[in-house]
Design a protein around this motif. Structure first.
Motif, PDB file in Angstrom:
ATOM      1  N   THR A  12       0.834  -1.194   0.000  1.00 62.37           N
ATOM      2  CA  THR A  12       0.000   0.000   0.000  1.00 62.37           C
ATOM      3  C   THR A  12       0.873   1.251   0.000  1.00 62.37           C
ATOM      4  OG1 THR A  12      -1.689   1.273   1.201  1.00 62.37           O
ATOM      5  CG2 THR A  12      -0.237  -0.096   2.540  1.00 62.37           C
ATOM      6  N   PHE A  13       0.586   2.156  -0.906  1.00 59.44           N
ATOM      7  CA  PHE A  13       1.219   3.471  -0.893  1.00 59.44           C
ATOM      8  C   PHE A  13       0.274   4.377  -0.108  1.00 59.44           C
ATOM      9  CE2 PHE A  13       3.172   1.306  -4.381  1.00 59.44           C
ATOM     10  CZ  PHE A  13       4.494   1.710  -4.304  1.00 59.44           C
ATOM     11  N   THR A  14       0.751   4.874   1.029  1.00 57.29           N
ATOM     12  CA  THR A  14      -0.101   5.627   1.934  1.00 57.29           C
ATOM     13  C   THR A  14       0.709   6.717   2.623  1.00 57.29           C
ATOM     14  OG1 THR A  14      -1.726   5.404   3.727  1.00 57.29           O
ATOM     15  CG2 THR A  14       0.273   4.037   3.886  1.00 57.29           C
ATOM     16  N   CYS A  15       0.059   7.523   3.446  1.00 58.23           N
ATOM     17  CA  CYS A  15       0.766   8.618   4.116  1.00 58.23           C
ATOM     18  C   CYS A  15       0.000   9.048   5.359  1.00 58.23           C
ATOM     19  CB  CYS A  15       0.949   9.797   3.158  1.00 58.23           C
ATOM     20  SG  CYS A  15      -0.604  10.631   2.730  1.00 58.23           S
ATOM     21  N   ASN A  16       0.561  10.008   6.079  1.00 63.34           N
ATOM     22  CA  ASN A  16      -0.062  10.529   7.301  1.00 63.34           C
ATOM     23  C   ASN A  16      -1.113  11.592   7.030  1.00 63.34           C
ATOM     24  OD1 ASN A  16       1.919   9.043   8.609  1.00 63.34           O
ATOM     25  ND2 ASN A  16       3.142  10.819   9.167  1.00 63.34           N
ATOM     26  N   THR A  17      -0.898  12.373   5.974  1.00 60.62           N
ATOM     27  CA  THR A  17      -1.614  13.639   5.821  1.00 60.62           C
ATOM     28  C   THR A  17      -2.864  13.577   4.953  1.00 60.62           C
ATOM     29  OG1 THR A  17      -0.147  14.227   3.977  1.00 60.62           O
ATOM     30  CG2 THR A  17       0.485  14.996   6.181  1.00 60.62           C
ATOM     31  N   CYS A  18      -3.064  12.499   4.226  1.00 60.91           N
ATOM     32  CA  CYS A  18      -4.237  12.389   3.363  1.00 60.91           C
ATOM     33  C   CYS A  18      -5.416  11.853   4.162  1.00 60.91           C
ATOM     34  CB  CYS A  18      -3.939  11.466   2.182  1.00 60.91           C
ATOM     35  SG  CYS A  18      -5.397  11.058   1.197  1.00 60.91           S
ATOM     36  N   PRO A  19      -6.552  12.539   4.164  1.00 51.37           N
ATOM     37  CA  PRO A  19      -7.704  12.059   4.931  1.00 51.37           C
ATOM     38  C   PRO A  19      -8.214  10.695   4.468  1.00 51.37           C
ATOM     39  CG  PRO A  19      -8.251  14.071   3.704  1.00 51.37           C
ATOM     40  CD  PRO A  19      -6.787  13.859   3.566  1.00 51.37           C
ATOM     41  N   PRO A  58       1.855 -10.598   3.789  1.00 48.37           N
ATOM     42  CA  PRO A  58       2.025  -9.459   4.691  1.00 48.37           C
ATOM     43  C   PRO A  58       1.796  -8.122   3.976  1.00 48.37           C
ATOM     44  CG  PRO A  58       4.154 -10.239   3.963  1.00 48.37           C
ATOM     45  CD  PRO A  58       3.142 -11.213   3.419  1.00 48.37           C
ATOM     46  N   VAL A  59       1.413  -7.134   4.761  1.00 50.15           N
ATOM     47  CA  VAL A  59       1.299  -5.762   4.270  1.00 50.15           C
ATOM     48  C   VAL A  59       2.656  -5.079   4.365  1.00 50.15           C
ATOM     49  CG1 VAL A  59       0.363  -3.461   4.794  1.00 50.15           C
ATOM     50  CG2 VAL A  59      -1.145  -5.463   4.820  1.00 50.15           C
ATOM     51  N   ILE A  60       3.014  -4.344   3.315  1.00 49.73           N
ATOM     52  CA  ILE A  60       4.157  -3.425   3.360  1.00 49.73           C
ATOM     53  C   ILE A  60       3.624  -2.058   2.941  1.00 49.73           C
ATOM     54  CG2 ILE A  60       6.412  -2.801   2.422  1.00 49.73           C
ATOM     55  CD1 ILE A  60       6.957  -5.747   1.923  1.00 49.73           C
ATOM     56  N   ALA A  61       3.724  -1.082   3.839  1.00 50.83           N
ATOM     57  CA  ALA A  61       3.257   0.270   3.552  1.00 50.83           C
ATOM     58  C   ALA A  61       4.432   1.148   3.137  1.00 50.83           C
ATOM     59  CB  ALA A  61       2.573   0.860   4.780  1.00 50.83           C
ATOM     60  N   ILE A  62       4.217   1.946   2.096  1.00 49.74           N
ATOM     61  CA  ILE A  62       5.261   2.834   1.571  1.00 49.74           C
ATOM     62  C   ILE A  62       4.715   4.253   1.496  1.00 49.74           C
ATOM     63  CG2 ILE A  62       6.776   3.345  -0.394  1.00 49.74           C
ATOM     64  CD1 ILE A  62       6.633   0.354  -1.125  1.00 49.74           C
ATOM     65  N   MET A  63       5.441   5.194   2.057  1.00 47.97           N
ATOM     66  CA  MET A  63       5.050   6.603   2.025  1.00 47.97           C
ATOM     67  C   MET A  63       5.756   7.274   0.847  1.00 47.97           C
ATOM     68  SD  MET A  63       4.690   9.881   2.478  1.00 47.97           S
ATOM     69  CE  MET A  63       6.403  10.373   2.701  1.00 47.97           C
ATOM     70  N   PRO A  64       5.016   7.680  -0.199  1.00 49.22           N
ATOM     71  CA  PRO A  64       5.644   8.156  -1.426  1.00 49.22           C
ATOM     72  C   PRO A  64       5.784   9.670  -1.571  1.00 49.22           C
ATOM     73  CG  PRO A  64       3.329   7.757  -1.823  1.00 49.22           C
ATOM     74  CD  PRO A  64       3.565   7.477  -0.354  1.00 49.22           C
ATOM     75  N   ASN A  65       5.208  10.455  -0.678  1.00 44.03           N
ATOM     76  CA  ASN A  65       5.168  11.905  -0.870  1.00 44.03           C
ATOM     77  C   ASN A  65       6.525  12.588  -0.690  1.00 44.03           C
ATOM     78  OD1 ASN A  65       2.436  12.065  -1.456  1.00 44.03           O
ATOM     79  ND2 ASN A  65       1.831  12.413   0.675  1.00 44.03           N
ATOM     80  N   ASN A  66       6.684  13.721  -1.368  1.00 43.03           N
ATOM     81  CA  ASN A  66       7.828  14.604  -1.176  1.00 43.03           C
ATOM     82  C   ASN A  66       7.645  15.311   0.177  1.00 43.03           C
ATOM     83  OD1 ASN A  66       9.714  16.650  -1.170  1.00 43.03           O
ATOM     84  ND2 ASN A  66       9.316  17.324  -3.252  1.00 43.03           N
ATOM     85  N   VAL A  67       8.528  15.028   1.122  1.00 44.11           N
ATOM     86  CA  VAL A  67       8.345  15.571   2.474  1.00 44.11           C
ATOM     87  C   VAL A  67       8.640  17.061   2.544  1.00 44.11           C
ATOM     88  CG1 VAL A  67       8.744  13.347   3.577  1.00 44.11           C
ATOM     89  CG2 VAL A  67      10.683  14.900   3.206  1.00 44.11           C
ATOM     90  N   ALA A  68       9.289  17.608   1.519  1.00 45.79           N
ATOM     91  CA  ALA A  68       9.482  19.062   1.471  1.00 45.79           C
ATOM     92  C   ALA A  68       8.143  19.747   1.195  1.00 45.79           C
ATOM     93  CB  ALA A  68      10.489  19.430   0.387  1.00 45.79           C
ATOM     94  N   VAL A  69       7.286  19.062   0.463  1.00 44.81           N
ATOM     95  CA  VAL A  69       5.950  19.579   0.175  1.00 44.81           C
ATOM     96  C   VAL A  69       4.995  19.239   1.311  1.00 44.81           C
ATOM     97  CG1 VAL A  69       3.996  19.444  -1.431  1.00 44.81           C
ATOM     98  CG2 VAL A  69       6.338  19.377  -2.314  1.00 44.81           C
ATOM     99  N   LYS A  70       5.157  18.035   1.874  1.00 45.58           N
ATOM    100  CA  LYS A  70       4.303  17.564   2.962  1.00 45.58           C
ATOM    101  C   LYS A  70       5.173  17.179   4.167  1.00 45.58           C
ATOM    102  CE  LYS A  70      -0.010  17.636   1.574  1.00 45.58           C
ATOM    103  NZ  LYS A  70      -1.069  18.312   2.372  1.00 45.58           N
ATOM    104  N   PRO A  71       5.624  18.164   4.960  1.00 43.88           N
ATOM    105  CA  PRO A  71       6.486  17.859   6.112  1.00 43.88           C
ATOM    106  C   PRO A  71       5.811  16.958   7.144  1.00 43.88           C
ATOM    107  CG  PRO A  71       5.819  20.175   6.115  1.00 43.88           C
ATOM    108  CD  PRO A  71       5.436  19.621   4.793  1.00 43.88           C
ATOM    109  N   GLY A  72       4.491  16.917   7.130  1.00 45.81           N
ATOM    110  CA  GLY A  72       3.778  16.030   8.045  1.00 45.81           C
ATOM    111  C   GLY A  72       3.947  14.563   7.705  1.00 45.81           C
ATOM    112  N   ASP A  73       4.584  14.285   6.569  1.00 48.14           N
ATOM    113  CA  ASP A  73       4.853  12.908   6.146  1.00 48.14           C
ATOM    114  C   ASP A  73       6.324  12.527   6.303  1.00 48.14           C
ATOM    115  OD1 ASP A  73       2.247  12.187   5.415  1.00 48.14           O
ATOM    116  OD2 ASP A  73       2.432  13.191   3.480  1.00 48.14           O
ATOM    117  N   ALA A  74       7.109  13.382   6.960  1.00 54.96           N
ATOM    118  CA  ALA A  74       8.532  13.081   7.170  1.00 54.96           C
ATOM    119  C   ALA A  74       8.680  11.883   8.105  1.00 54.96           C
ATOM    120  CB  ALA A  74       9.249  14.298   7.746  1.00 54.96           C
ATOM    121  N   LEU A  75       9.866  11.275   8.086  1.00 53.32           N
ATOM    122  CA  LEU A  75      10.105  10.038   8.827  1.00 53.32           C
ATOM    123  C   LEU A  75       9.746  10.134  10.318  1.00 53.32           C
ATOM    124  CD1 LEU A  75      11.072   7.162   8.172  1.00 53.32           C
ATOM    125  CD2 LEU A  75      13.357   7.862   8.883  1.00 53.32           C
ATOM    126  N   PRO A  76      10.114  11.207  11.026  1.00 60.12           N
ATOM    127  CA  PRO A  76       9.731  11.290  12.447  1.00 60.12           C
ATOM    128  C   PRO A  76       8.213  11.289  12.638  1.00 60.12           C
ATOM    129  CG  PRO A  76      11.460  12.877  11.943  1.00 60.12           C
ATOM    130  CD  PRO A  76      10.987  12.345  10.641  1.00 60.12           C
TER     131      PRO A  76
END
Length: 205
Positions: A63-70, A92-110
Motif C-alpha cells: 500500500t502506498f499511503t501517508c499521514n496527511t491524506c484524509p 504481509p502488508v508493506i506500507a510505503i510513504m511516497p510523498n515529497n516531504v518538502a511539500v508535505k512535512p507532516g509525512d517526514a520520517l519522524p
C-alpha cells in the motif's frame, strides 16, 4: 487562409502530442501480470526493508499511503486488519510513504514513526525518500493498493486499485477488493477483479 490552415494544423499537432503524453503518463507503471522489482527502503525503525526479507511469503499487499491524506487516514484501521488477517497466511502488508516531504512535512520520517506508534501499525512503514519506487508501480494516490503473488518468475502483480468500495464507512462496504484478490490467490484461483480505481489524494512530488 494558408496562415489559418497552418495555425489549425499546429494546434491539432499540439493536441495530438498532449493526448499522447497524457496516455503515456496514464500507462506508466506495472500492469497486471508484470513482475515487480524488489526495493530497499528505510523503515521507521531505521532498518532497510525489501520483499526479499520475507523468505516464507506467498505474496504481498503493498500500500502506498501517508499521514496527511484524509482518505489514507480513514483506511488505516482496515490496513491494520488486512495485515492481521493475511500476514499469517503468507501475504504481509508493506506500507510505503511516497510523498515529497518538502511539500508535505507532516509525512517526514519522524512523523511517520509517531503516526505508526499512535495507531499501532503492525507492518513496516517505509519511506520512498528518492521517490523512485512509486513510479515503477504506477501509484498515483494515497492509498493505492497492489497485491503481488510470489512465483518462479518473481513477484507478479495480481491486483491494482482500491481496498474496497466505500472509503467513508467500513460498515457500508459491499466489495472488499484486496481481500477478494488475496483469498482467490490463496485458493489458487484467478483474481475476480484485477483492477479498480484508487480513491485518495494525489501523490505529492
Amino acid at each position: 487562409m494558408k496562415k489559418v490552415i497552418k495555425f489549425i494544423s499546429g494546434g491539432l499537432l499540439i493536441l495530438l502530442v498532449s493526448a499522447f503524453t497524457v496516455t503515456k503518463t496514464l500507462n506508466n507503471g506495472y500492469k497486471i501480470g508484470d513482475v515487480a522489482e524488489d526495493f530497499s527502503l528505510k523503515n521507521i525503525d531505521g532498518k532497510m526493508v525489501s520483499m526479499a526479507d520475507y523468505k516464507n511469503a506467498k505474496g504481498f499487499i503493498i500500500t502506498f499511503t501517508c499521514n496527511t491524506c484524509p482518505y489514507a487516514v480513514m483506511y488505516e484501521d482496515r490496513i491494520i486488519e488486512l495485515n492481521k488477517k493475511y500476514a499469517p497466511k503468507g501475504y504481509p502488508v508493506i506500507a510505503i510513504m511516497p510523498n515529497n516531504v518538502a511539500v508535505k512535512p507532516g509525512d517526514a520520517l519522524p512523523e511517520m514513526k509517531k503516526r505508526a506508534e499512535e495507531k499501532g501499525f503492525n507492518f513496516p512503514y517505509l519511506l520512498d525518500e528518492k521517490q523512485s519506487v512509486y513510479p515503477k508501480f504506477g501509484a498515483t494516490k494515497t492509498p493505492h493498493m497492489f497485491v503481488l503473488g510470489k512465483t518462479n518468475k518473481g513477484n507478479v502483480v495480481k491486483y491494482i486499485g482500491a481496498i474496497d468500495d466505500n472509503y467513508k464507512d467500513p460498515s457500508a462496504v459491499t466489495t472488499k477488493f484486496v481481500e477478494a484478490a488475496v483469498d482467490a490467490l490463496l485458493k489458487g484461483n484467478p483474481v475476480p477483479e484485477t483492477e479498480t480505481k484508487a480513491i485518495g489524494c494525489s501523490i505529492k512530488v
